[in-house]
Scaffold this motif. Structure first.
Motif, mmCIF file in Angstrom:
data_model
loop_
_atom_site.group_PDB
_atom_site.id
_atom_site.type_symbol
_atom_site.label_atom_id
_atom_site.label_comp_id
_atom_site.label_asym_id
_atom_site.label_seq_id
_atom_site.Cartn_x
_atom_site.Cartn_y
_atom_site.Cartn_z
ATOM 1 N N THR A 74 40.517 -24.250 -12.962
ATOM 2 C CA THR A 74 39.712 -23.061 -13.227
ATOM 3 C C THR A 74 39.923 -21.994 -12.158
ATOM 4 O O THR A 74 40.084 -20.805 -12.464
ATOM 5 N N LEU A 75 39.926 -22.383 -10.892
ATOM 6 C CA LEU A 75 40.154 -21.425 -9.805
ATOM 7 C C LEU A 75 41.551 -20.816 -9.881
ATOM 8 O O LEU A 75 41.730 -19.619 -9.625
ATOM 9 N N GLY A 76 42.545 -21.620 -10.214
ATOM 10 C CA GLY A 76 43.905 -21.096 -10.336
ATOM 11 C C GLY A 76 44.005 -20.037 -11.418
ATOM 12 O O GLY A 76 44.629 -18.982 -11.220
ATOM 13 N N ALA A 77 43.369 -20.288 -12.543
ATOM 14 C CA ALA A 77 43.378 -19.295 -13.628
ATOM 15 C C ALA A 77 42.662 -18.022 -13.201
ATOM 16 O O ALA A 77 43.114 -16.907 -13.477
ATOM 17 N N ALA A 78 41.545 -18.173 -12.500
ATOM 18 C CA ALA A 78 40.787 -17.000 -12.055
ATOM 19 C C ALA A 78 41.570 -16.199 -11.020
ATOM 20 O O ALA A 78 41.608 -14.969 -11.079
ATOM 21 N N LEU A 79 42.206 -16.881 -10.088
ATOM 22 C CA LEU A 79 42.960 -16.176 -9.040
ATOM 23 C C LEU A 79 44.202 -15.482 -9.599
ATOM 24 O O LEU A 79 44.573 -14.405 -9.134
ATOM 25 N N LEU A 80 44.856 -16.079 -10.571
ATOM 26 C CA LEU A 80 46.039 -15.452 -11.149
ATOM 27 C C LEU A 80 45.702 -14.299 -12.091
ATOM 28 O O LEU A 80 46.539 -13.433 -12.326
ATOM 29 N N SER A 81 44.480 -14.270 -12.599
ATOM 30 C CA SER A 81 44.130 -13.192 -13.530
ATOM 31 C C SER A 81 44.096 -11.832 -12.844
ATOM 32 O O SER A 81 44.416 -10.817 -13.459
ATOM 33 N N VAL A 82 43.753 -11.792 -11.568
ATOM 34 C CA VAL A 82 43.666 -10.508 -10.857
ATOM 35 C C VAL A 82 45.046 -9.858 -10.698
ATOM 36 O O VAL A 82 45.229 -8.707 -11.094
ATOM 37 N N PRO A 83 46.063 -10.547 -10.156
ATOM 38 C CA PRO A 83 47.370 -9.894 -10.068
ATOM 39 C C PRO A 83 48.005 -9.620 -11.430
ATOM 40 O O PRO A 83 48.713 -8.620 -11.600
ATOM 41 N N LEU A 84 47.759 -10.477 -12.415
ATOM 42 C CA LEU A 84 48.300 -10.213 -13.747
ATOM 43 C C LEU A 84 47.648 -8.994 -14.390
ATOM 44 O O LEU A 84 48.308 -8.226 -15.085
ATOM 45 N N ALA A 86 46.529 -6.418 -12.685
ATOM 46 C CA ALA A 86 47.122 -5.270 -11.983
ATOM 47 C C ALA A 86 48.528 -4.985 -12.514
ATOM 48 O O ALA A 86 48.917 -3.825 -12.687
ATOM 49 N N LEU A 87 49.291 -6.032 -12.767
ATOM 50 C CA LEU A 87 50.634 -5.863 -13.320
ATOM 51 C C LEU A 87 50.567 -5.243 -14.710
ATOM 52 O O LEU A 87 51.355 -4.341 -15.033
ATOM 53 N N SER A 88 49.628 -5.684 -15.520
ATOM 54 C CA SER A 88 49.464 -5.112 -16.863
ATOM 55 C C SER A 88 49.074 -3.643 -16.786
ATOM 56 O O SER A 88 49.551 -2.829 -17.569
ATOM 57 N N ARG A 89 48.215 -3.314 -15.856
ATOM 58 C CA ARG A 89 47.796 -1.922 -15.726
ATOM 59 C C ARG A 89 48.965 -1.050 -15.266
ATOM 60 O O ARG A 89 49.141 0.067 -15.739
ATOM 61 N N ALA A 90 49.783 -1.578 -14.369
ATOM 62 C CA ALA A 90 50.887 -0.783 -13.822
ATOM 63 C C ALA A 90 52.068 -0.666 -14.785
ATOM 64 O O ALA A 90 52.665 0.393 -14.923
ATOM 65 N N ARG A 91 52.410 -1.761 -15.461
ATOM 66 C CA ARG A 91 53.636 -1.774 -16.264
ATOM 67 C C ARG A 91 53.430 -2.022 -17.746
ATOM 68 O O ARG A 91 54.403 -2.139 -18.492
ATOM 69 N N GLY A 92 52.201 -2.204 -18.168
ATOM 70 C CA GLY A 92 51.947 -2.411 -19.591
ATOM 71 C C GLY A 92 51.606 -3.853 -19.913
ATOM 72 O O GLY A 92 51.830 -4.770 -19.125
ATOM 73 N N ARG A 93 51.054 -4.028 -21.103
ATOM 74 C CA ARG A 93 50.584 -5.344 -21.536
ATOM 75 C C ARG A 93 51.704 -6.375 -21.593
ATOM 76 O O ARG A 93 51.530 -7.523 -21.225
ATOM 77 N N ARG A 94 52.859 -5.967 -22.084
ATOM 78 C CA ARG A 94 53.972 -6.912 -22.235
ATOM 79 C C ARG A 94 54.381 -7.510 -20.888
ATOM 80 O O ARG A 94 54.633 -8.702 -20.770
ATOM 81 N N ALA A 95 54.439 -6.677 -19.843
ATOM 82 C CA ALA A 95 54.812 -7.164 -18.505
ATOM 83 C C ALA A 95 53.766 -8.132 -17.963
ATOM 84 O O ALA A 95 54.114 -9.094 -17.276
ATOM 85 N N GLY A 96 52.498 -7.899 -18.273
ATOM 86 C CA GLY A 96 51.449 -8.794 -17.795
ATOM 87 C C GLY A 96 51.389 -10.113 -18.530
ATOM 88 O O GLY A 96 50.983 -11.126 -17.979
ATOM 89 N N LEU A 97 51.813 -10.118 -19.794
ATOM 90 C CA LEU A 97 51.801 -11.351 -20.575
ATOM 91 C C LEU A 97 53.051 -12.184 -20.397
ATOM 92 O O LEU A 97 53.045 -13.381 -20.638
ATOM 93 N N ALA A 98 54.140 -11.571 -19.993
ATOM 94 C CA ALA A 98 55.420 -12.292 -19.880
ATOM 95 C C ALA A 98 55.361 -13.482 -18.918
ATOM 96 O O ALA A 98 55.895 -14.542 -19.244
ATOM 97 N N PRO A 99 54.726 -13.381 -17.738
ATOM 98 C CA PRO A 99 54.692 -14.548 -16.844
ATOM 99 C C PRO A 99 53.936 -15.730 -17.442
ATOM 100 O O PRO A 99 54.180 -16.878 -17.092
ATOM 101 N N ALA A 100 52.992 -15.474 -18.334
ATOM 102 C CA ALA A 100 52.198 -16.552 -18.923
ATOM 103 C C ALA A 100 52.975 -17.298 -20.001
ATOM 104 O O ALA A 100 52.647 -18.426 -20.340
ATOM 105 N N GLY A 101 53.986 -16.672 -20.582
ATOM 106 C CA GLY A 101 54.721 -17.277 -21.689
ATOM 107 C C GLY A 101 55.777 -18.155 -21.200
ATOM 108 O O GLY A 101 56.228 -19.137 -21.491
#
Length: 101
Positions: A74-84, A86-101
């Motif tokens: 649970t903590l790992g998911a919460a901690l990774l959601s913040v940088p993801l 920020a990445l989505s905001r900076a480069r778009g939704r696709r860039a933020g979802l790509a690391p999860a896939g």
């Protein structure tokens, strides 16, 4: 005189070019599919986390170890959601979802 153009359902070709499908209908269907997939994924993730805790308790015999493992997931998911996010905001939704896939 030319004949009036006849109405052709979307997605059916008239001559050599296919007509574009009704965008609103495609978007509605896509949103429904994505919503259903999100529900299934949410149920699956909950089941994986719960069964993982039960497995660790079975293997170690310790409820504390099972709780610790579940907490780390649970903590790992919460901690990774913040940088993801920020990445989505900076480069778009696709860039933020790509690391999860």
């Amino acid at each position: 005189m030319t004949a009036a153009p006849e109405s052709v359902p979307s997605g059916i070709s008239r001559g050599s070019r296919p007509l574009p499908p009704d965008r609103a209908a495609v978007q509605r269907r896509t949103v429904k599919v994505l919503m259903a997939a999100q529900v299934v994924i949410g149920i699956g993730m909950g089941a994986v986390i719960s069964s993982g805790g039960l497995l660790i308790e079975h293997l170690t015999g310790s409820e504390a170890a099972a709780g610790f493992a579940t907490t780390l997931v649970t903590l790992g998911a919460a901690l990774l959601s913040v940088p993801l996010a920020a990445l989505s905001r900076a480069r778009g939704r696709r860039a933020g979802l790509a690391p999860a896939g």
